[in-house]
Write a protein that holds these residues in place. Structure first.
Motif, PDB file in Angstrom:
ATOM      1  N   THR A   1      -3.431  -5.811  -5.196  1.00 33.44           N
ATOM      2  CA  THR A   1      -2.346  -6.761  -4.943  1.00 33.44           C
ATOM      3  C   THR A   1      -2.672  -8.109  -5.569  1.00 33.44           C
ATOM      4  OG1 THR A   1      -1.774  -5.651  -2.877  1.00 33.44           O
ATOM      5  CG2 THR A   1      -0.992  -7.911  -3.148  1.00 33.44           C
ATOM      6  N   ASP A   2      -1.758  -8.577  -6.446  1.00 33.37           N
ATOM      7  CA  ASP A   2      -1.859  -9.879  -7.106  1.00 33.37           C
ATOM      8  C   ASP A   2      -3.049  -9.972  -8.067  1.00 33.37           C
ATOM      9  OD1 ASP A   2       0.329 -10.576  -5.577  1.00 33.37           O
ATOM     10  OD2 ASP A   2      -0.839 -11.652  -4.064  1.00 33.37           O
ATOM     11  N   VAL A   3      -3.559  -8.835  -8.519  1.00 35.84           N
ATOM     12  CA  VAL A   3      -4.669  -8.841  -9.484  1.00 35.84           C
ATOM     13  C   VAL A   3      -4.298  -7.909 -10.642  1.00 35.84           C
ATOM     14  CG1 VAL A   3      -7.105  -8.381  -9.924  1.00 35.84           C
ATOM     15  CG2 VAL A   3      -6.381  -9.299  -7.699  1.00 35.84           C
ATOM     16  N   VAL A   4      -4.376  -8.431 -11.889  1.00 36.82           N
ATOM     17  CA  VAL A   4      -4.066  -7.657 -13.093  1.00 36.82           C
ATOM     18  C   VAL A   4      -5.313  -7.592 -13.965  1.00 36.82           C
ATOM     19  CG1 VAL A   4      -2.670  -7.597 -15.210  1.00 36.82           C
ATOM     20  CG2 VAL A   4      -1.627  -8.282 -13.037  1.00 36.82           C
ATOM     21  N   GLU A   5      -5.604  -6.387 -14.454  1.00 38.15           N
ATOM     22  CA  GLU A   5      -6.712  -6.215 -15.400  1.00 38.15           C
ATOM     23  C   GLU A   5      -6.151  -6.092 -16.804  1.00 38.15           C
ATOM     24  OE1 GLU A   5      -9.822  -2.676 -16.510  1.00 38.15           O
ATOM     25  OE2 GLU A   5      -9.866  -3.409 -14.423  1.00 38.15           O
ATOM     26  N   TYR A   6      -6.883  -6.648 -17.774  1.00 39.22           N
ATOM     27  CA  TYR A   6      -6.475  -6.506 -19.165  1.00 39.22           C
ATOM     28  C   TYR A   6      -7.592  -5.839 -19.952  1.00 39.22           C
ATOM     29  CZ  TYR A   6      -9.360 -10.669 -20.104  1.00 39.22           C
ATOM     30  OH  TYR A   6     -10.409 -11.543 -20.224  1.00 39.22           O
ATOM     31  N   ASN A   7      -7.203  -5.034 -20.941  1.00 40.00           N
ATOM     32  CA  ASN A   7      -8.119  -4.388 -21.887  1.00 40.00           C
ATOM     33  C   ASN A   7      -7.653  -4.736 -23.300  1.00 40.00           C
ATOM     34  OD1 ASN A   7      -9.583  -3.132 -19.853  1.00 40.00           O
ATOM     35  ND2 ASN A   7      -8.261  -1.331 -19.855  1.00 40.00           N
ATOM     36  N   ILE A   8      -8.616  -5.159 -24.138  1.00 41.86           N
ATOM     37  CA  ILE A   8      -8.321  -5.444 -25.538  1.00 41.86           C
ATOM     38  C   ILE A   8      -9.209  -4.535 -26.376  1.00 41.86           C
ATOM     39  CG2 ILE A   8      -8.235  -7.217 -27.319  1.00 41.86           C
ATOM     40  CD1 ILE A   8      -8.132  -9.293 -25.064  1.00 41.86           C
ATOM     41  N   ILE A   9      -8.578  -3.712 -27.166  1.00 43.56           N
ATOM     42  CA  ILE A   9      -9.302  -2.680 -27.915  1.00 43.56           C
ATOM     43  C   ILE A   9      -9.134  -2.947 -29.411  1.00 43.56           C
ATOM     44  CG2 ILE A   9      -9.519  -0.200 -28.338  1.00 43.56           C
ATOM     45  CD1 ILE A   9      -8.189   0.242 -25.613  1.00 43.56           C
ATOM     46  N   GLY A  10     -10.245  -2.961 -30.150  1.00 42.71           N
ATOM     47  CA  GLY A  10     -10.194  -3.145 -31.583  1.00 42.71           C
ATOM     48  C   GLY A  10      -9.994  -1.826 -32.311  1.00 42.71           C
ATOM     49  N   LYS A  11      -9.142  -1.848 -33.319  1.00 41.25           N
ATOM     50  CA  LYS A  11      -8.869  -0.652 -34.111  1.00 41.25           C
ATOM     51  C   LYS A  11      -9.400  -0.791 -35.552  1.00 41.25           C
ATOM     52  CE  LYS A  11      -6.620   1.573 -30.921  1.00 41.25           C
ATOM     53  NZ  LYS A  11      -7.166   2.821 -30.353  1.00 41.25           N
ATOM     54  N   GLY A  12     -10.070  -1.884 -35.813  1.00 44.25           N
ATOM     55  CA  GLY A  12     -10.560  -2.096 -37.160  1.00 44.25           C
ATOM     56  C   GLY A  12     -11.932  -1.472 -37.392  1.00 44.25           C
ATOM     57  N   SER A  13     -12.417  -1.548 -38.626  1.00 39.50           N
ATOM     58  CA  SER A  13     -13.708  -0.951 -38.992  1.00 39.50           C
ATOM     59  C   SER A  13     -14.867  -1.909 -38.789  1.00 39.50           C
ATOM     60  CB  SER A  13     -13.657  -0.498 -40.455  1.00 39.50           C
ATOM     61  OG  SER A  13     -13.367  -1.614 -41.304  1.00 39.50           O
ATOM     62  N   THR A  14     -14.600  -3.176 -38.503  1.00 38.06           N
ATOM     63  CA  THR A  14     -15.667  -4.152 -38.272  1.00 38.06           C
ATOM     64  C   THR A  14     -15.391  -4.893 -36.990  1.00 38.06           C
ATOM     65  OG1 THR A  14     -14.493  -5.859 -39.538  1.00 38.06           O
ATOM     66  CG2 THR A  14     -16.050  -4.452 -40.748  1.00 38.06           C
ATOM     67  N   ALA A  15     -16.493  -5.363 -36.371  1.00 35.53           N
ATOM     68  CA  ALA A  15     -16.349  -6.137 -35.137  1.00 35.53           C
ATOM     69  C   ALA A  15     -15.757  -7.501 -35.471  1.00 35.53           C
ATOM     70  CB  ALA A  15     -17.694  -6.288 -34.450  1.00 35.53           C
ATOM     71  N   GLY A  16     -15.143  -8.122 -34.484  1.00 30.51           N
ATOM     72  CA  GLY A  16     -14.558  -9.433 -34.697  1.00 30.51           C
ATOM     73  C   GLY A  16     -14.432 -10.186 -33.393  1.00 30.51           C
ATOM     74  N   THR A  17     -13.796 -11.324 -33.474  1.00 32.03           N
ATOM     75  CA  THR A  17     -13.611 -12.173 -32.289  1.00 32.03           C
ATOM     76  C   THR A  17     -12.142 -12.532 -32.142  1.00 32.03           C
ATOM     77  OG1 THR A  17     -13.998 -14.196 -33.556  1.00 32.03           O
ATOM     78  CG2 THR A  17     -15.916 -13.145 -32.500  1.00 32.03           C
ATOM     79  N   ILE A  18     -11.781 -12.830 -30.892  1.00 27.91           N
ATOM     80  CA  ILE A  18     -10.448 -13.359 -30.569  1.00 27.91           C
ATOM     81  C   ILE A  18     -10.653 -14.766 -30.024  1.00 27.91           C
ATOM     82  CG2 ILE A  18      -8.367 -13.068 -29.203  1.00 27.91           C
ATOM     83  CD1 ILE A  18      -8.981 -10.141 -28.999  1.00 27.91           C
ATOM     84  N   PRO A  19     -10.045 -15.771 -30.622  1.00 24.86           N
ATOM     85  CA  PRO A  19     -10.224 -17.136 -30.117  1.00 24.86           C
ATOM     86  C   PRO A  19      -9.648 -17.282 -28.713  1.00 24.86           C
ATOM     87  CG  PRO A  19      -9.295 -17.131 -32.332  1.00 24.86           C
ATOM     88  CD  PRO A  19      -9.224 -15.731 -31.822  1.00 24.86           C
ATOM     89  N   ALA A  20     -10.041 -18.351 -28.060  1.00 25.61           N
ATOM     90  CA  ALA A  20      -9.489 -18.676 -26.733  1.00 25.61           C
ATOM     91  C   ALA A  20      -7.987 -18.917 -26.858  1.00 25.61           C
ATOM     92  CB  ALA A  20     -10.186 -19.901 -26.156  1.00 25.61           C
ATOM     93  N   GLY A  21      -7.248 -18.556 -25.841  1.00 25.33           N
ATOM     94  CA  GLY A  21      -5.797 -18.738 -25.843  1.00 25.33           C
ATOM     95  C   GLY A  21      -5.251 -18.613 -24.436  1.00 25.33           C
ATOM     96  N   THR A  22      -3.998 -18.210 -24.353  1.00 28.34           N
ATOM     97  CA  THR A  22      -3.318 -18.078 -23.059  1.00 28.34           C
ATOM     98  C   THR A  22      -2.664 -16.721 -22.960  1.00 28.34           C
ATOM     99  OG1 THR A  22      -2.882 -20.455 -22.987  1.00 28.34           O
ATOM    100  CG2 THR A  22      -1.578 -19.070 -21.514  1.00 28.34           C
ATOM    101  N   ILE A  23      -2.847 -16.081 -21.815  1.00 27.30           N
ATOM    102  CA  ILE A  23      -2.150 -14.836 -21.521  1.00 27.30           C
ATOM    103  C   ILE A  23      -0.839 -15.171 -20.807  1.00 27.30           C
ATOM    104  CG2 ILE A  23      -2.212 -12.671 -20.217  1.00 27.30           C
ATOM    105  CD1 ILE A  23      -5.193 -12.612 -20.555  1.00 27.30           C
ATOM    106  N   PHE A  24       0.273 -14.638 -21.303  1.00 30.56           N
ATOM    107  CA  PHE A  24       1.570 -14.796 -20.678  1.00 30.56           C
ATOM    108  C   PHE A  24       1.954 -13.426 -20.105  1.00 30.56           C
ATOM    109  CE2 PHE A  24       1.177 -17.958 -23.968  1.00 30.56           C
ATOM    110  CZ  PHE A  24       1.726 -19.106 -23.409  1.00 30.56           C
ATOM    111  N   ALA A  25       2.173 -13.362 -18.787  1.00 30.08           N
ATOM    112  CA  ALA A  25       2.342 -12.051 -18.140  1.00 30.08           C
ATOM    113  C   ALA A  25       3.554 -12.057 -17.217  1.00 30.08           C
ATOM    114  CB  ALA A  25       1.086 -11.670 -17.366  1.00 30.08           C
ATOM    115  N   THR A  26       4.240 -10.911 -17.185  1.00 27.04           N
ATOM    116  CA  THR A  26       5.362 -10.694 -16.283  1.00 27.04           C
ATOM    117  C   THR A  26       5.177  -9.342 -15.606  1.00 27.04           C
ATOM    118  OG1 THR A  26       6.896 -11.980 -17.615  1.00 27.04           O
ATOM    119  CG2 THR A  26       7.867 -10.375 -16.113  1.00 27.04           C
TER     120      THR A  26
END
Length: 300
Positions: free
Chosen positions: A269-294
């Motif tokens: 209740t009131d807790v959402v989990e997120y998963n971010i999965i890379g599909k590329g051939s090399t590792a990388g990074t995602i900069p800081a940002g904002t999650i917008f959720a509904t």
């Protein structure tokens, strides 16, 4: 007039009153005339009194039977108490009516410039319209086929209400049980308990929530490795809700060929989990940002 006993008949007979014919008073109206046969405005019979002129009463009058006014009824002062009134046309300049109890009132036309009626007992049917320019009108039950209202404060409406063209509320709060509409245009804030989509057989939205969560950034591994970045954030929701979300910094990822898959779902209740999965051939990074959720909640 002087005592008749002191007068001669030949000179005083015009002062006497008699019927217009030689017959006595009977069931037919006869005009009352003077002794020299000058007609008055009064006619008499054994069952009726009629006046062709004005009738003035200085004291209290009691009319125990039905009264028919051929043209009009005018009351300059005082109080009139009427049991049943049938009026073809009523023109009232000023009326103050503290209490009205009508068993039957039939009025074809009524023009009232000013009327103060604190209490109306019994049902009222308006053939064409009712207009109230100022003040407050409290109605127990009103059945109206067509109503044109420029401004109205209605605390509660019991029963179904059908708006032929549109329903517009400029300010305030409207609480409506069930709305059936093909098109709803709302430019302001609307609070809806249950929203049904696609007619009576369509799904119903019972809850919609929205929130944002600061994403601190993360490293996305190559595909088929330990390639998942996970985390949680708070959002009003329940298990089974559908969560739709995005991260506004996904377009600035590095090393992954921008092939990113995201997944958002409630885990409590009131807790959402997120998963971010890379599909590329090399590792990388995602900069800081904002999650917008509904979060959306549906019922059948």
């Amino acid at each position: 007039m002087p005592n008749l006993g002191t007068q001669n008949i030949s000179t005083s007979y015009p002062q006497l009153l008699k019927v217009a014919t030689t017959s006595p008073i009977s069931g037919s109206l006869q005009a009352i005339t003077s002794g020299d046969n000058i007609s008055s405005a009064l006619s008499l019979s054994t069952s009726e009194v009629r006046s062709t002129g004005s009738l003035a009463v200085d004291g209290t009058s009691l009319l125990s039977g039905a009264v028919t006014f051929g043209a009009s009824l005018t009351a300059s002062t005082g109080t009139a108490t009427i049991g049943t009134l049938s009026v073809g046309t009523a023109t009232i300049s000023t009326a103050t009516i503290p209490s009205v109890t009508l068993s039957t009132a039939t009025i074809s036309t009524a023009s009232i410039s000013t009327a103060t009626i604190p209490l109306q007992l019994g049902a009222i049917t308006f053939g064409s319209n009712i207009t109230a320019s100022t003040g407050t009108a409290t109605l127990g039950t009103a059945t109206i086929s067509t109503a044109t209202i420029s401004s109205a404060t209605i605390p509660r409406i019991n029963g179904a209400t059908t708006f032929a063209t549109g329903f517009t509320s400029s300010t305030g709060t409207n609480t409506i049980g069930t709305i059936e509409s093909t098109t709803i245009n709302n430019s302001g804030l609307a609070t809806v308990g249950t929203l049904e989509i696609g007619g009576l057989s369509g799904p119903k939205i019972t809850n919609v929530s929205y929130g944002t969560f600061a994403f601190s950034g993360g490293t996305v591994q190559t595909h088929a490795a330990n390639d998942t970045t996970t985390g949680t954030f708070g959002l009003p929701c329940q298990l089974g809700d559908i969560v739709i979300a995005s991260i506004n910094s996904l377009g600035s990822t590095t090393g992954t060929g921008a092939l990113i898959a995201t997944n958002f779902f409630p885990i409590a209740t009131d807790v959402v989990e997120y998963n971010i999965i890379g599909k590329g051939s090399t590792a990388g990074t995602i900069p800081a940002g904002t999650i917008f959720a509904t979060a959306l909640r549906f019922t059948a």
